[in-house]
Design a protein around this motif. Structure first.
Motif, PDB file in Angstrom:
ATOM      1  N   SER A 122       0.838  -1.211   0.000  1.00  0.00           N
ATOM      2  CA  SER A 122       0.000   0.000   0.000  1.00  0.00           C
ATOM      3  C   SER A 122       0.867   1.252   0.000  1.00  0.00           C
ATOM      4  O   SER A 122       0.344   2.345   0.088  1.00  0.00           O
ATOM      5  N   ALA A 169       2.206   2.680   2.243  1.00  0.00           N
ATOM      6  CA  ALA A 169       2.242   3.099   3.651  1.00  0.00           C
ATOM      7  C   ALA A 169       2.966   4.428   3.829  1.00  0.00           C
ATOM      8  O   ALA A 169       3.737   4.610   4.759  1.00  0.00           O
ATOM      9  N   LEU A 170       2.727   5.376   2.913  1.00  0.00           N
ATOM     10  CA  LEU A 170       3.306   6.713   3.093  1.00  0.00           C
ATOM     11  C   LEU A 170       2.548   7.411   4.214  1.00  0.00           C
ATOM     12  O   LEU A 170       1.323   7.348   4.266  1.00  0.00           O
ATOM     13  N   PHE A 171       3.294   8.079   5.100  1.00  0.00           N
ATOM     14  CA  PHE A 171       2.646   8.728   6.235  1.00  0.00           C
ATOM     15  C   PHE A 171       1.879   9.946   5.722  1.00  0.00           C
ATOM     16  O   PHE A 171       2.485  10.896   5.225  1.00  0.00           O
ATOM     17  N   PRO A 172       0.553   9.939   5.838  1.00  0.00           N
ATOM     18  CA  PRO A 172      -0.238  10.997   5.191  1.00  0.00           C
ATOM     19  C   PRO A 172      -0.055  12.363   5.832  1.00  0.00           C
ATOM     20  O   PRO A 172      -0.340  13.367   5.202  1.00  0.00           O
ATOM     21  N   HIS A 173       0.413  12.386   7.086  1.00  0.00           N
ATOM     22  CA  HIS A 173       0.550  13.675   7.766  1.00  0.00           C
ATOM     23  C   HIS A 173       1.943  14.271   7.604  1.00  0.00           C
ATOM     24  O   HIS A 173       2.267  15.254   8.254  1.00  0.00           O
ATOM     25  N   MET A 174       2.769  13.647   6.761  1.00  0.00           N
ATOM     26  CA  MET A 174       4.119  14.179   6.547  1.00  0.00           C
ATOM     27  C   MET A 174       4.317  14.466   5.064  1.00  0.00           C
ATOM     28  O   MET A 174       3.708  13.833   4.209  1.00  0.00           O
ATOM     29  N   TYR A 195      12.329  10.023   7.337  1.00  0.00           N
ATOM     30  CA  TYR A 195      11.839   9.474   8.611  1.00  0.00           C
ATOM     31  C   TYR A 195      12.824   8.489   9.244  1.00  0.00           C
ATOM     32  O   TYR A 195      13.162   8.593  10.422  1.00  0.00           O
ATOM     33  N   ARG A 255       5.454  18.274  -1.100  1.00  0.00           N
ATOM     34  CA  ARG A 255       4.077  17.799  -1.316  1.00  0.00           C
ATOM     35  C   ARG A 255       3.670  16.796  -0.250  1.00  0.00           C
ATOM     36  O   ARG A 255       4.499  16.095   0.302  1.00  0.00           O
ATOM     37  N   ARG A 256       2.351  16.716  -0.057  1.00  0.00           N
ATOM     38  CA  ARG A 256       1.806  15.643   0.776  1.00  0.00           C
ATOM     39  C   ARG A 256       1.564  14.416  -0.117  1.00  0.00           C
ATOM     40  O   ARG A 256       1.236  14.572  -1.290  1.00  0.00           O
ATOM     41  N   ALA A 305      -0.939  12.631  -0.448  1.00  0.00           N
ATOM     42  CA  ALA A 305      -2.262  12.638  -1.064  1.00  0.00           C
ATOM     43  C   ALA A 305      -2.264  13.410  -2.373  1.00  0.00           C
ATOM     44  O   ALA A 305      -3.145  13.219  -3.203  1.00  0.00           O
ATOM     45  N   ALA A 306      -1.258  14.291  -2.568  1.00  0.00           N
ATOM     46  CA  ALA A 306      -1.231  15.108  -3.771  1.00  0.00           C
ATOM     47  C   ALA A 306      -0.361  14.474  -4.868  1.00  0.00           C
ATOM     48  O   ALA A 306       0.012  15.140  -5.809  1.00  0.00           O
ATOM     49  N   ARG A 332      12.053   6.193   0.232  1.00  0.00           N
ATOM     50  CA  ARG A 332      12.038   6.133   1.686  1.00  0.00           C
ATOM     51  C   ARG A 332      12.701   4.854   2.183  1.00  0.00           C
ATOM     52  O   ARG A 332      13.447   4.859   3.157  1.00  0.00           O
TER      53      ARG A 332
END
Lengths: 266, 370, 279
Positions: free
Chosen positions: B90, B92-97, B105, B136-137, B139-140, B153
Motif C-alpha cells: 500500500s 504506507a506513506l505517512f499521510p501527515h508528513m 523518517y 508535497r503531501r 495525497a497530492a 524512503r
C-alpha cells in the motif's frame, strides 16, 4: 432524493425550532417565555449576575475539563489495546467492561458509583465526603467508554502498514506511537475529548447521585430552577452554551475540511 | 559471487516455518540469496510469499528456523533494529508528513544530523526523479509518484536488504512496465540486494536475476527465470509460469541423451531431448509450451506420429500480437498452439475447421515427474 | 522492554480503573439489593434477604413501572425510526459534499445542553405556550389543549433527544450500500418503491436494529424527560428508582430496582447479539 427532501426538512425543523425559540425568547424583554414584547439583552445581564448559576457553570466546566482529560487518557490506552493487541487473555471481559457504560442507564451508573464511594469511605475513609472529585471520577468512567470507542474505530480503519513501515524504518514502539499513530488519530482523540467534555457538562442524573453538599453542578442547579418555573434567563444560558458548542464544532469541522482539501491539492 | 567471512551466503533462510492456527503459511523454507541479487518470490495468494517477506523484515517472527543476514542472526531482532527496509504494497506513506519528511523518517529515527538528512533526502529525490516534490503531501501525488517515494524512503537508510511487497500491483499496465525498468536501473545503481514478492509471473521474469516459485508455504523451484521457464521441475511450475499443454504419459525408454514417453490417450509417443526422469514404466507428465509448437494444414494422408499430432482447428483467439489456435485431437483433448502475428489477418494460413498437423522439436518436450 | 511488559503497562491503568469504578460498584449494588433497609447512615444492613425482590414482584406498582418503561422505550424508538429513516436516507443519497454538513446538523443539537433543550419544549407545550398560542391565534382552537405533563409530551421529548442516535447508525449502513444495487433492481423492473422495499430496506436492517437499541436502551431508564414533561402517572422505572432512593431513602429497594432495570436492558442486547451471531 427529491421526495426525501420533505421528511428531511421536517426532521430538521423538529430538531431546530425549539432551539430557535430559545434563542429568540432569550432576547425578549418580557419576563414570560411565551409572549414577545421587545428586544432586550437584560436576561444576559441577569444571567451574569446570577451567582449560584454562574458558580455552578464554572464548577461544571472545571469538572468537565478534568473528567474529559482523564477519560481521554483512559480511553486512548483502552482503545489502543483493543485495536492493536490482537486476542489477549481477558480481552472479552475488558472490551465488555469498556463498552458497558455506553448502554448503562444513568440511574444505575449513578446509584452504583454512589454506593461504591460510600463503601470506600466506610472502609478506607477515602474519598472523604463527596463533591466535585467524585463527580469527575464518575464522568471520567463513562467518558472513557466513549473515547475508547471513537479511538478504537479510528485505529481499526487505519492502515496497519503505516505503523509497520515506521517500525521497519527504525522507530521503536513508543516512537511509532508518538510520530505516526498519535498524529493520525489526533482528530479522533480530540473528538473523544470533546464528547466526554459535553457529556460531563450535560449530566444531571449521575452527578445528582455522586455529588455532595456544596458541589452543585450546572444541570443540578438548572433542574431545580426549571421545577420552580421557566425564566428567559435559562434560555439565555441555553443560547450561550449552544452558541459556544455549536461554534466550536462548526469551526472544527471547517478546519478539518480545509486541511483535508489542502492535502489533496498540489 | 561474494561471500561473507565465515563463508555464509549474504542472506541465509534456514528451515523457516510459520503457522497461523492450523494453517501453515511458511513450511520449512531454506534459501540462500547472494549480495546484489534481485530475487523474486513468486506465488499465488496464500502461497506464503508475503509471510516469508514479513519474516525477513521482522514484522512476523518464525515459529522455527532462523534468518542470517550478512553473518548476523536476525532471530529476535525487532524490525526497528534490522538493517532491512521494506516497500509496502500500500506504500504506507505517512499521510501527515511531506514527501521529504517521509523519506527522511528513517534517518530521523537513527538520530542523524539535520544537514545529513537534508542531503540524503535530496539525493533520494534525485534517484527516483522526484526533485521538486519534497514539500508535497502524499495525497497530492499520482500512483506512480507514490511508488517512487515509497522506494526512496525504503532506500534512504542504505539498507543491506530491500524488501518489496507487490510494489507495482496498484499501477496500470503501461506505468507498471515503465516502473519495472526504473526499479531495475535503481537496483543496479545502488547495488542493494532486492527481494521482491509478486504474483505476476511476467514481473518476476523481467525483474529478477533469480526467482523462487512458492506453493502452500513451500519452495517448489528456485532458479534463474530462464531455468525455471525452460526446465520446470513439476506440473505446478510449468502451469504457473506461462502457458503449457500438459498430457499424461509413461516412460517407454530412457537414455542419457533422449527419452521416449508413450501417451495412451493420444496414441503416440513424445521424444524428448532431455534424459528421462526415471526408469521405463514410470508415469510422468509431458508439458509443451504453445509458442514452441508449429501448426500447418495437414496433408490428406498425414497421421499422428512421434512428436506430431493431427487434429482440427476449433477456435482461433486473436490477441493482437499473436494468435492462439485451439486444436481438437482425436481423443477429445485440445492442444493450444500460438503463432506470432507477423502478417495482416486477411491471409491466414490455417483457418477454422482446417485439419492441421501440430509438430515440435525434441527440445520442446518437457518431461515432469508425477 | 519486551512486548508483554509494554502491553501490561498500556492495559494497567484502564483495567484497574474500570475494575474499581465499574465492576466493583455492581458487586456492591448486588450486595445491597439483598440488604435490609434500616434507619441510619448508611441506611442499610447487609444481609441475604430476598424481600426487596419479593416486594418488586408482589406490588403491581413496580411491575407496571417496568412494563410501562419498556413500552415507552419501544414506542419512542419506533417514533425515532419513522422520523429518522427518511432523514438518514436523504442524507445518504445527497451529493457527497452535502453529506457531512447535513450529518453535522443532525448531531449538533446533541452536543448542546440536553436539559435546556427540554426546557424549550416546556415553553412550547405549556397551556399558554407557543403551540397553543399559535393554534388559538389561527382560530383552530378556542380553549388551550393540555399538552405539557402528558404522555404525548414525554414521547415528543424522548424522540427529540434521541433522534440523532437513530440517524447515525442508519446513515452509516445506508451510505455504504452500493448504488448499483438499486440500479440493478430498477433495471430488472422494480419500481422505486418496490426497489426500496426489496433491496434498500432489508440491507439496512443491521442499522435499524442498532439504532433501535441505541434509543431503546437509554430510554428504558430515562428519568429527566418523564420528570419534566410527563404526567404524574408516568411512573417509569428510572423515576421510581430515583424516588425510592432520594425521597424514601430505601437504598436496598433502589438497588434491587437497578438489578431489574439492568436485566430489562441486558436482555434485548443479548437477544440481538444472539441473533447477530447466527448466520
Amino acid at each position: 432524493m427529491g421526495r426525501l427532501l420533505v421528511p428531511l426538512g421536517l426532521g430538521f425543523a423538529f430538531l431546530y425550532l425549539p432551539i430557535l425559540l430559545m434563542v429568540v425568547v432569550s432576547f425578549n424583554d418580557s419576563r414570560m417565555v411565551t409572549s414577545l414584547t421587545g428586544f432586550s439583552t437584560r436576561w444576559y445581564a441577569s444571567l451574569w449576575s446570577n451567582a449560584p448559576l454562574m458558580e455552578a457553570l464554572f464548577l461544571s466546566l472545571r469538572i468537565a475539563a478534568v473528567a474529559a482529560t482523564m477519560a481521554t487518557i483512559l480511553g486512548v490506552l483502552a482503545g489502543f489495546a483493543l485495536a492493536r493487541f490482537g486476542r489477549f487473555r481477558g480481552r472479552g471481559g475488558f472490551a465488555g467492561m469498556m463498552a458497558a457504560p455506553l448502554v448503562m442507564p444513568e440511574v444505575i451508573t449513578g446509584l452504583s458509583l454512589l454506593l461504591l464511594f460510600v463503601a470506600l469511605e466506610a472502609a478506607f475513609g477515602f474519598p472523604a465526603g463527596r463533591g466535585a472529585g467524585t463527580v469527575a471520577i464518575a464522568h471520567a468512567t463513562f467518558g472513557a467508554a466513549y473515547v475508547a470507542v471513537v479511538v478504537q474505530s479510528r485505529l481499526s480503519d487505519m492502515d496497519l502498514s503505516l505503523e509497520e513501515a515506521a517500525m521497519d524504518l527504525g522507530a521503536r514502539p513508543w516512537r511509532v506511537f508518538a510520530t505516526i499513530t498519535l498524529p493520525l488519530i489526533a482528530p479522533a482523540v480530540a473528538a473523544g475529548w470533546l464528547l466526554a467534555f459535553t457529556l460531563s457538562l450535560d449530566d444531571l442524573v449521575v452527578a445528582s447521585f455522586v455529588s455532595g453538599p456544596g458541589a452543585s453542578t450546572l444541570p443540578m442547579v438548572v433542574f431545580s430552577a426549571v421545577r420552580l418555573g421557566l425564566t428567559p434567563e435559562l434560555y439565555a444560558l441555553a443560547t450561550v452554551l449552544i452558541g459556544a458548542v455549536g461554534g466550536a464544532l462548526v469551526l472544527a469541522f471547517v478546519v478539518l475540511r480545509r486541511r483535508d482539501r489542502g492535502a489533496s491539492l498540489p | 559471487m561474494s561471500r561473507t567471512a565465515d563463508n555464509l551466503p549474504f542472506l541465509r533462510i534456514e528451515g523457516v516455518t510459520r503457522r497461523f492456527g492450523a494453517f501453515t503459511a511458511v513450511d520449512d523454507v531454506s534459501l540462500d540469496i547472494d549480495r546484489g541479487e534481485f530475487f523474486a518470490l513468486l506465488g499465488g495468494s496464500g502461497s506464503g510469499k508475503s509471510t516469508l517477506l514479513r519474516i525477513l523484515a521482522g514484522l512476523t517472527e518464525p515459529d522455527s528456523g532462523r534468518v542470517v543476514l550478512d553473518g548476523q542472526d536476525m532471530t529476535g531482532v525487532p524490525p526497528h533494529a534490522r538493517p532491512v527496509n521494506m516497500m509496502f504494497q500500500s506504500y504506507a506513506l505517512f499521510p501527515h508528513m511531506s514527501v521529504a519528511q517521509n523519506i527522511g523518517y528513517g534517518l530521523r529515527m537513527e538520530g542523524a544530523p539535520r544537514a545529513a538528512i537534508r542531503d540524503r533526502v535530496a539525493e533520494m529525490l534525485a534517484l527516483v526523479r522526484m526533485e521538486g516534490f519534497g514539500e508535497r503531501r502524499p495525497a497530492a501525488l499520482s500512483g506512480g509518484q507514490r511508488a517512487r517515494v515509497a522506494l526512496a524512503r525504503a532506500l534512504a537508510k542504505r539498507p543491506k536488504l530491500l524488501l518489496l511487497d507487490e510494489p507495482l500491483s496498484a499501477l496500470d499496465k503501461n506505468l507498471r512496465e515503465a516502473t519495472q525498468f526504473e526499479l531495475q536501473a535503481i537496483q543496479e545503481r545502488t547495488g542493494t540486494t532486492f527481494v521482491i514478492v509478486t504474483h505476476d509471473q511476467e514481473e518476476a521474469m523481467t525483474l529478477a536475476t533469480r526467482l523462487a516459485v512458492m506453493d502452500h508455504g513451500r519452495l517448489v523451484q528456485v532458479g534463474t527465470p530462464g531455468e525455471v521457464y525452460e526446465f520446470p521441475n513439476s506440473r505446478f511450475v510449468a502451469d504457473f509460469l506461462g502457458t503449457a499443454n500438459i498430457f499424461d504419459g509413461v516412460v517407454e525408454a530412457g537414455g542419457p541423451e533422449a527419452a521416449r514417453i508413450r501417451s495412451a490417450e493420444l496414441g503416440m509417443a513424445f521424444v524428448s531431448a532431455a534424459p528421462a526422469p526415471g526408469p521405463a514404466g514410470m508415469p510422468v507428465f509431458v508439458a509443451l509450451r504453445p509458442e514452441r509448437l508449429h501448426i500447418e494444414r495437414a496433408a490428406p494422408d498425414a497421421t499422428t506420429d512421434e512428436n506430431r499430432l493431427v487434429g482440427r482447428v476449433r477456435d482461433i483467439a486473436y490477441y493482437g500480437d499473436f494468435f492462439m489456435f485451439h486444436v481438437e485431437l482425436p481423443g477429445g483433448r485440445t492442444i493450444r498452439v500460438s503463432q506470432p502475428n507477423l502478417r495482416r489477418i486477411t491471409a491466414r494460413p490455417v483457418d477454422w475447421d482446417d485439419r492441421v498437423a501440430v509438430t515440435w522439436d525434441a527440445d520442446a518436450v518437457m518431461v515432469l515427474p508425477e | 522492554m519486551t512486548a508483554a511488559t509494554r502491553r501490561a503497562l498500556v492495559l494497567a491503568l484502564p483495567v484497574a480503573w474500570m475494575l474499581l469504578f465499574f465492576a466493583a460498584p455492581f458487586a456492591i449494588v448486588l450486595a445491597i439489593a439483598f440488604a435490609e433497609s434500616v434507619e441510619g447512615i448508611p441506611p442499610f444492613a447487609l444481609a441475604l434477604n430476598p424481600a426487596n425482590f419479593a416486594l418488586l414482584l408482589e406490588d403491581p406498582f413496580y411491575a407496571e413501572a417496568v412494563l410501562r418503561s419498556l413500552r415507552v422505550a419501544a414506542v419512542s424508538a419506533t417514533l425515532c425510526l419513522l422520523i429518522g429513516y427518511p432523514m438518514a436516507l436523504a442524507i445518504a443519497r445527497a451529493p457527497e459534499r452535502w453529506r457531512e454538513p447535513l450529518l453535522l446538523a443532525v448531531i449538533l443539537p446533541f452536543w448542546a445542553s440536553f436539559l435546556l433543550r427540554i426546557t424549550a419544549w416546556i415553553g412550547l407545550l405549556q397551556d399558554d405556550g407557543w403551540i397553543n398560542g399559535a393554534l388559538i391565534g389561527l382560530g383552530l382552537l378556542s380553549e388551550p389543549l393540555k399538552l405539557l405533563y402528558t404522555d404525548l409530551a414525554m414521547y415528543v421529548g424522548i424522540t427529540y433527544c434521541y433522534l440523532p442516535f437513530m440517524v447515525l447508525p442508519l446513515y452509516a449502513t445506508l451510505v455504504k450500500q452500493d448504488p448499483a444495487l438499486l440500479e440493478a433492481a430498477e433495471d430488472l423492473g422494480a419500481r422505486p418503491w418496490r426497489a426500496f422495499l426489496t433491496v434498500t430496506l432489508p440491507l439496512s436492517l443491521p442499522g435499524v436494529v442498532a439504532g433501535f437499541l441505541l434509543v431503546f436502551i437509554p430510554a428504558v431508564g430515562e428519568f429527566v424527560i418523564p420528570e419534566l414533561l410527563g404526567g404524574p402517572g408516568a411512573q417509569l422505572i428510572g423515576r421510581v428508582l430515583w424516588t425510592e432512593f432520594f425521597q424514601n431513602r430505601d437504598w436496598p429497594l433502589a438497588a434491587a430496582l437497578a438489578v431489574v432495570l439492568l436485566l430489562a436492558v441486558v436482555l434485548p442486547i443479548a437477544l440481538f447479539q444472539n441473533r447477530a451471531a447466527k448466520p
